[in-house]
Scaffold this active site. Structure first.
Site, PDB file in Angstrom:
ATOM      1  N   THR A 143      -4.682  -8.264  10.729  1.00  0.00           N
ATOM      2  CA  THR A 143      -5.067  -6.960  10.168  1.00  0.00           C
ATOM      3  C   THR A 143      -4.567  -5.798  11.022  1.00  0.00           C
ATOM      4  O   THR A 143      -4.042  -4.816  10.503  1.00  0.00           O
ATOM      5  CB  THR A 143      -6.612  -6.898  10.045  1.00  0.00           C
ATOM      6  OG1 THR A 143      -7.043  -7.993   9.238  1.00  0.00           O
ATOM      7  CG2 THR A 143      -7.068  -5.593   9.431  1.00  0.00           C
ATOM      8  N   ARG A 164      -1.079 -14.865   3.943  1.00  0.00           N
ATOM      9  CA  ARG A 164      -1.749 -14.155   5.049  1.00  0.00           C
ATOM     10  C   ARG A 164      -0.968 -14.334   6.352  1.00  0.00           C
ATOM     11  O   ARG A 164      -0.932 -13.438   7.183  1.00  0.00           O
ATOM     12  CB  ARG A 164      -3.182 -14.670   5.225  1.00  0.00           C
ATOM     13  CG  ARG A 164      -4.080 -14.438   4.021  1.00  0.00           C
ATOM     14  CD  ARG A 164      -4.711 -13.076   3.994  1.00  0.00           C
ATOM     15  NE  ARG A 164      -5.550 -12.799   5.132  1.00  0.00           N
ATOM     16  CZ  ARG A 164      -6.276 -11.688   5.254  1.00  0.00           C
ATOM     17  NH1 ARG A 164      -6.271 -10.763   4.299  1.00  0.00           N
ATOM     18  NH2 ARG A 164      -7.003 -11.469   6.324  1.00  0.00           N
ATOM     19  N   LYS A 194       0.847  -1.202   0.000  1.00  0.00           N
ATOM     20  CA  LYS A 194       0.000   0.000   0.000  1.00  0.00           C
ATOM     21  C   LYS A 194       0.892   1.266   0.000  1.00  0.00           C
ATOM     22  O   LYS A 194       2.110   1.175   0.240  1.00  0.00           O
ATOM     23  CB  LYS A 194      -0.907  -0.034   1.235  1.00  0.00           C
ATOM     24  CG  LYS A 194      -1.876  -1.231   1.259  1.00  0.00           C
ATOM     25  CD  LYS A 194      -2.773  -1.132   2.497  1.00  0.00           C
ATOM     26  CE  LYS A 194      -3.560  -2.385   2.758  1.00  0.00           C
ATOM     27  NZ  LYS A 194      -4.376  -2.292   3.991  1.00  0.00           N
ATOM     28  N   PHE A 223     -14.895   3.011   8.214  1.00  0.00           N
ATOM     29  CA  PHE A 223     -13.576   3.460   7.737  1.00  0.00           C
ATOM     30  C   PHE A 223     -13.425   3.346   6.216  1.00  0.00           C
ATOM     31  O   PHE A 223     -12.361   3.651   5.673  1.00  0.00           O
ATOM     32  CB  PHE A 223     -12.454   2.673   8.439  1.00  0.00           C
ATOM     33  CG  PHE A 223     -12.580   1.176   8.313  1.00  0.00           C
ATOM     34  CD1 PHE A 223     -12.117   0.519   7.178  1.00  0.00           C
ATOM     35  CD2 PHE A 223     -13.165   0.427   9.327  1.00  0.00           C
ATOM     36  CE1 PHE A 223     -12.236  -0.857   7.049  1.00  0.00           C
ATOM     37  CE2 PHE A 223     -13.284  -0.962   9.205  1.00  0.00           C
ATOM     38  CZ  PHE A 223     -12.824  -1.594   8.060  1.00  0.00           C
ATOM     39  N   ARG A 259       3.410  -7.219   9.092  1.00  0.00           N
ATOM     40  CA  ARG A 259       2.765  -6.138   9.852  1.00  0.00           C
ATOM     41  C   ARG A 259       3.283  -6.074  11.285  1.00  0.00           C
ATOM     42  O   ARG A 259       3.430  -4.988  11.852  1.00  0.00           O
ATOM     43  CB  ARG A 259       1.245  -6.323   9.839  1.00  0.00           C
ATOM     44  CG  ARG A 259       0.605  -5.993   8.497  1.00  0.00           C
ATOM     45  CD  ARG A 259      -0.842  -6.449   8.464  1.00  0.00           C
ATOM     46  NE  ARG A 259      -1.545  -6.043   7.243  1.00  0.00           N
ATOM     47  CZ  ARG A 259      -2.701  -6.568   6.861  1.00  0.00           C
ATOM     48  NH1 ARG A 259      -3.278  -7.514   7.587  1.00  0.00           N
ATOM     49  NH2 ARG A 259      -3.283  -6.147   5.757  1.00  0.00           N
ATOM     50  N   TYR A 283     -12.058  -2.695  -2.518  1.00  0.00           N
ATOM     51  CA  TYR A 283     -12.545  -2.916  -1.141  1.00  0.00           C
ATOM     52  C   TYR A 283     -14.079  -2.999  -1.070  1.00  0.00           C
ATOM     53  O   TYR A 283     -14.642  -2.726  -0.018  1.00  0.00           O
ATOM     54  CB  TYR A 283     -12.030  -1.793  -0.236  1.00  0.00           C
ATOM     55  CG  TYR A 283     -10.595  -1.992   0.230  1.00  0.00           C
ATOM     56  CD1 TYR A 283     -10.192  -3.176   0.854  1.00  0.00           C
ATOM     57  CD2 TYR A 283      -9.650  -0.979   0.068  1.00  0.00           C
ATOM     58  CE1 TYR A 283      -8.878  -3.359   1.281  1.00  0.00           C
ATOM     59  CE2 TYR A 283      -8.329  -1.165   0.517  1.00  0.00           C
ATOM     60  CZ  TYR A 283      -7.953  -2.354   1.115  1.00  0.00           C
ATOM     61  OH  TYR A 283      -6.661  -2.533   1.562  1.00  0.00           O
TER      62      TYR A 283
HETATM   63  P1  GDP Z   1      -7.024  -7.369   5.765  1.00  0.00           P
HETATM   64  O1  GDP Z   1      -7.611  -8.410   4.844  1.00  0.00           O
HETATM   65  O2  GDP Z   1      -6.176  -7.966   6.853  1.00  0.00           O
HETATM   66  O3  GDP Z   1      -6.278  -6.287   5.016  1.00  0.00           O
HETATM   67  O4  GDP Z   1      -8.243  -6.684   6.539  1.00  0.00           O
HETATM   68  P2  GDP Z   1      -9.744  -6.320   6.049  1.00  0.00           P
HETATM   69  O5  GDP Z   1     -10.040  -6.915   4.720  1.00  0.00           O
HETATM   70  O6  GDP Z   1     -10.659  -6.613   7.181  1.00  0.00           O
HETATM   71  O7  GDP Z   1      -9.678  -4.731   5.920  1.00  0.00           O
HETATM   72  C1  GDP Z   1      -9.048  -4.136   4.818  1.00  0.00           C
HETATM   73  C2  GDP Z   1      -8.214  -2.978   5.304  1.00  0.00           C
HETATM   74  O8  GDP Z   1      -9.062  -2.013   5.916  1.00  0.00           O
HETATM   75  C3  GDP Z   1      -7.191  -3.320   6.388  1.00  0.00           C
HETATM   76  O9  GDP Z   1      -5.984  -3.848   5.891  1.00  0.00           O
HETATM   77  C4  GDP Z   1      -6.975  -1.974   7.036  1.00  0.00           C
HETATM   78  O10 GDP Z   1      -6.087  -1.181   6.266  1.00  0.00           O
HETATM   79  C5  GDP Z   1      -8.370  -1.362   6.957  1.00  0.00           C
HETATM   80  N1  GDP Z   1      -9.093  -1.570   8.208  1.00  0.00           N
HETATM   81  C6  GDP Z   1      -9.632  -2.720   8.682  1.00  0.00           C
HETATM   82  N2  GDP Z   1     -10.213  -2.538   9.872  1.00  0.00           N
HETATM   83  C7  GDP Z   1     -10.037  -1.221  10.173  1.00  0.00           C
HETATM   84  C8  GDP Z   1     -10.409  -0.405  11.269  1.00  0.00           C
HETATM   85  O11 GDP Z   1     -11.022  -0.850  12.236  1.00  0.00           O
HETATM   86  N3  GDP Z   1     -10.053   0.920  11.202  1.00  0.00           N
HETATM   87  C9  GDP Z   1      -9.366   1.434  10.145  1.00  0.00           C
HETATM   88  N4  GDP Z   1      -9.043   2.733  10.150  1.00  0.00           N
HETATM   89  N5  GDP Z   1      -8.986   0.697   9.101  1.00  0.00           N
HETATM   90  C10 GDP Z   1      -9.329  -0.618   9.109  1.00  0.00           C
HETATM   91 MG    MG Z   2      -9.136  -8.274   3.430  1.00  0.00          MG
END
Ligand code: GDP
Ligand code: MG
Length: 162
Positions: free
Chosen positions: A102, A96, A20, A68, A113, A60
């Protein structure tokens, strides 16, 4: 041997992995690529792009109800992203694991991370979360002709078959 070869071919899969804008700006491209490369996964597509906000919303789309979502899409389209496709046995699930949870506060040390990020809104890397999403994300980010297919001499040392 033939059975092993067939099993190996059947397990082969591809995942969409993206560094990113925060990972790019922080100079972590080589660090992140090297973790996938050293593991034994194969890079089959790579490019650097600044996605539009509309594109980020497509990427997304499953999070559009989340509070968010707007900030996340603004962020993803705020600068260059390194978009990649990595190939290997179990690359979707294990990718992963390499990435970590996350929320970097909950990511184990040793993960990308866990080692390199601090807050959830700036967690530096994306990775597909399953076979269906991997397919959709690869198709969204790459044209078929941008995906390569090649064999490498290291494969017999990584998998014991070639
Ligand atoms: P990932 O698959 O681990 O990337 O997580 P998700 O698919 O659930 O969310 C996508 C992205 O959204 C994450 O990588 C974070 O950058 C962002 N994100 C997820 N949860 C939160 C949150 O609670 N707050 C904020 N600000 N960003 C979030
Ligand atoms: Mg995801």
């Amino acid at each position: 041997m033939l059975q092993e070869k067939e099993a190996h071919a059947a397990e082969m899969e591809r995942s969409f992995i993206a560094i990113k804008p925060d990972g790019v700006q922080r100079g972590l491209i080589a660090e992140i690529i090297s973790r996938f490369e050293r593991k034994g996964f194969k890079l089959v597509a790579i490019k650097i792009v600044i996605p539009s906000k509309d594109f980020a919303q497509k990427h997304y789309h499953d999070l559009k109800e989340r509070p968010f979502f707007n900030g996340l899409c603004d962020f993803l389209s705020s600068g260059p992203v390194v978009a990649m496709v990595w190939e290997g046995e179990g690359v979707i699930k294990y990718g992963r694991k390499l990435i970590g949870a996350t929320d970097p506060q909950k990511s184990e040390p040793g993960t990308i991370r866990g080692d390199l990020a601090v807050v959830v809104g700036r967690n530096i890397i994306h990775g597909s979360d399953g076979p269906e999403t991997a397919k959709d994300e690869i198709n969204l980010w790459f044209k078929p002709e941008e995906l390569t297919s090649y064999s490498s001499n290291t494969e017999k040392w990584i998998y014991g078959v070639n």
